[in-house]
Design an enzyme around this catalytic site. Structure first.
Site, PDB file in Angstrom:
ATOM      1  N   CYS A 120      10.037   9.357   8.680  1.00  0.00           N
ATOM      2  CA  CYS A 120       9.236  10.502   9.123  1.00  0.00           C
ATOM      3  C   CYS A 120       9.420  11.685   8.195  1.00  0.00           C
ATOM      4  O   CYS A 120      10.522  11.987   7.778  1.00  0.00           O
ATOM      5  CB  CYS A 120       9.648  10.890  10.540  1.00  0.00           C
ATOM      6  SG  CYS A 120       8.778  12.318  11.188  1.00  0.00           S
ATOM      7  N   PHE A 259      -1.099   2.347  -6.018  1.00  0.00           N
ATOM      8  CA  PHE A 259      -1.216   0.901  -6.223  1.00  0.00           C
ATOM      9  C   PHE A 259      -0.759   0.505  -7.622  1.00  0.00           C
ATOM     10  O   PHE A 259      -1.400  -0.311  -8.289  1.00  0.00           O
ATOM     11  CB  PHE A 259      -2.653   0.440  -5.990  1.00  0.00           C
ATOM     12  CG  PHE A 259      -3.091   0.508  -4.560  1.00  0.00           C
ATOM     13  CD1 PHE A 259      -2.548  -0.353  -3.612  1.00  0.00           C
ATOM     14  CD2 PHE A 259      -4.045   1.426  -4.149  1.00  0.00           C
ATOM     15  CE1 PHE A 259      -2.953  -0.293  -2.280  1.00  0.00           C
ATOM     16  CE2 PHE A 259      -4.450   1.496  -2.828  1.00  0.00           C
ATOM     17  CZ  PHE A 259      -3.904   0.626  -1.879  1.00  0.00           C
ATOM     18  N   ALA A 260       0.360   1.109  -8.048  1.00  0.00           N
ATOM     19  CA  ALA A 260       0.847   0.856  -9.408  1.00  0.00           C
ATOM     20  C   ALA A 260       1.452  -0.540  -9.500  1.00  0.00           C
ATOM     21  O   ALA A 260       2.403  -0.878  -8.785  1.00  0.00           O
ATOM     22  CB  ALA A 260       1.875   1.905  -9.798  1.00  0.00           C
ATOM     23  N   ARG A 261       0.902  -1.346 -10.369  1.00  0.00           N
ATOM     24  CA  ARG A 261       1.370  -2.698 -10.635  1.00  0.00           C
ATOM     25  C   ARG A 261       1.366  -2.921 -12.143  1.00  0.00           C
ATOM     26  O   ARG A 261       0.836  -2.106 -12.897  1.00  0.00           O
ATOM     27  CB  ARG A 261       0.453  -3.745  -9.976  1.00  0.00           C
ATOM     28  CG  ARG A 261       0.332  -3.638  -8.478  1.00  0.00           C
ATOM     29  CD  ARG A 261       1.620  -4.054  -7.770  1.00  0.00           C
ATOM     30  NE  ARG A 261       1.425  -4.136  -6.331  1.00  0.00           N
ATOM     31  CZ  ARG A 261       1.510  -3.104  -5.503  1.00  0.00           C
ATOM     32  NH1 ARG A 261       1.766  -1.899  -5.993  1.00  0.00           N
ATOM     33  NH2 ARG A 261       1.343  -3.267  -4.200  1.00  0.00           N
ATOM     34  N   THR A 262       1.925  -4.026 -12.570  1.00  0.00           N
ATOM     35  CA  THR A 262       1.901  -4.350 -13.987  1.00  0.00           C
ATOM     36  C   THR A 262       0.463  -4.443 -14.476  1.00  0.00           C
ATOM     37  O   THR A 262      -0.333  -5.206 -13.937  1.00  0.00           O
ATOM     38  CB  THR A 262       2.624  -5.680 -14.247  1.00  0.00           C
ATOM     39  OG1 THR A 262       3.968  -5.578 -13.776  1.00  0.00           O
ATOM     40  CG2 THR A 262       2.641  -6.002 -15.729  1.00  0.00           C
ATOM     41  N   SER A 263       0.122  -3.633 -15.436  1.00  0.00           N
ATOM     42  CA  SER A 263      -1.186  -3.634 -16.123  1.00  0.00           C
ATOM     43  C   SER A 263      -2.327  -3.036 -15.300  1.00  0.00           C
ATOM     44  O   SER A 263      -3.467  -3.047 -15.759  1.00  0.00           O
ATOM     45  CB  SER A 263      -1.579  -5.059 -16.556  1.00  0.00           C
ATOM     46  OG  SER A 263      -0.603  -5.599 -17.426  1.00  0.00           O
ATOM     47  N   ARG A 264      -2.061  -2.508 -14.108  1.00  0.00           N
ATOM     48  CA  ARG A 264      -3.165  -1.894 -13.364  1.00  0.00           C
ATOM     49  C   ARG A 264      -2.634  -0.848 -12.390  1.00  0.00           C
ATOM     50  O   ARG A 264      -1.520  -0.958 -11.875  1.00  0.00           O
ATOM     51  CB  ARG A 264      -3.967  -2.949 -12.600  1.00  0.00           C
ATOM     52  CG  ARG A 264      -3.193  -3.708 -11.550  1.00  0.00           C
ATOM     53  CD  ARG A 264      -4.055  -4.773 -10.895  1.00  0.00           C
ATOM     54  NE  ARG A 264      -3.306  -5.581  -9.944  1.00  0.00           N
ATOM     55  CZ  ARG A 264      -3.158  -5.281  -8.664  1.00  0.00           C
ATOM     56  NH1 ARG A 264      -3.710  -4.184  -8.176  1.00  0.00           N
ATOM     57  NH2 ARG A 264      -2.461  -6.068  -7.857  1.00  0.00           N
TER      58      ARG A 264
END
Length: 279
Positions: A120, A259-264
């Site tokens: 919270c 939505f940070a991910r590898t390559s995107r």
């Protein structure tokens, strides 16, 4: 080198009965610790947060700054941590009486009088108008490349000992503009992890304009607010942002990545700081 049989601080082992394919087996499970941490500012109770009992001095520094108890951590005169029967008490003493809240009310009007749960950010806030804080505009900051974001995400996986042991805590990390990690903090609460990171950054004298923060949680409005108050100009979240978080980030000039991910990844506000994006 950490030995696997030694639990990291902030974790515990408990007996569990596992059921699988109709069979019951007694085993040990690895769990994250969670305890009440009472924060007092200049002798007055301010908040009780459920937190992981590690890096508590960093937590106090960051919390005091992002909750507007001080305008600069150099105003903190001392931090005392006491273990009590019910949990932990942190006494923060400042050189003055502390700052007024963002809307101009004195600090005594902003005391939280109920506990803040581990997930919270606004628990304990008594008035509706206390909830939405609009931080001042952040500085220009530095540019960040997609490669740097990917490098930081990859490095972060190996820098979360409590989560590796329990699988149940959040992390907040500070990376240089090239994506190399400088400091990582963990906690059962995502807001607490960010406060601990901010406290560690201020203690080490790290300039928030010279890199970016990565969080393993969603980017709620409070995460954006805390980051902006700390002077962070780029916030990268592994999960989704909320609509309010995006609006606040745009208003104060913070670059919000989700939505940070590898390559995107998605950039929701101020994309001009991400080098490879044409705006």
């Amino acid at each position: 080198m950490r030995h696997e049989h030694i639990p990291p601080a902030g974790s515990a082992s408990r007996t569990v009965t596992r059921y699988e394919r109709g069979r019951a087996v007694e085993d040990k499970d690895r769990l994250a610790e969670e305890i009440p941490v009472a924060i007092h500012v200049n002798g007055a109770p301010f908040a009780v947060m459920m937190a992981s009992p590690v890096d508590l001095e960093d937590f106090a520094r960051g919390f005091a700054l992002t909750e507007n108890r001080v305008g600069d951590v150099r105003e903190i005169d001392s931090i005392e941590i006491h273990e009590v029967l019910e949990g932990i008490t942190i006494d923060v003493r400042t050189m003055g009486a502390g700052l007024p809240a963002m809307d101009g009310d004195p600090p005594s009007h902003k005391e939280r009088n109920i506990p803040g749960r581990s997930g919270c950010g606004i628990c304990g806030t008594r008035e509706l108008e206390d909830v939405i804080r609009r931080p001042r505009p952040v500085a220009a900051g530095t540019n960040v490349s997609p490669d740097a974001i990917e490098r930081a995400l990859e490095a972060l996986r190996a820098e979360q000992p409590i989560n590796a042991y329990t699988g149940s805590v959040h992390a907040a990390a500070w990376a240089r503009a090239d994506g190399s990690l400088v400091v990582v903090r963990e906690d059962v609460g995502r807001h607490n992890a960010l406060d601990k990171l901010v406290g560690a950054m201020t203690r080490r004298g790290l300039d928030p304009r010279e890199g970016f923060a990565v969080i393993t949680s969603r980017a709620s409005y409070e995460m954006v607010t805390k980051a902006a108050v700390a002077g962070i100009t780029v916030l990268v979240a592994i999960s989704a942002p909320t609509a309010l978080a995006v609006s606040l980030a745009a208003d104060c000039g913070l670059t919000l990545v989700g939505f940070a991910r590898t390559s995107r990844f998605n950039v929701y506000s101020r994309p001009e700081r991400i080098k490879a994006i044409d705006v």
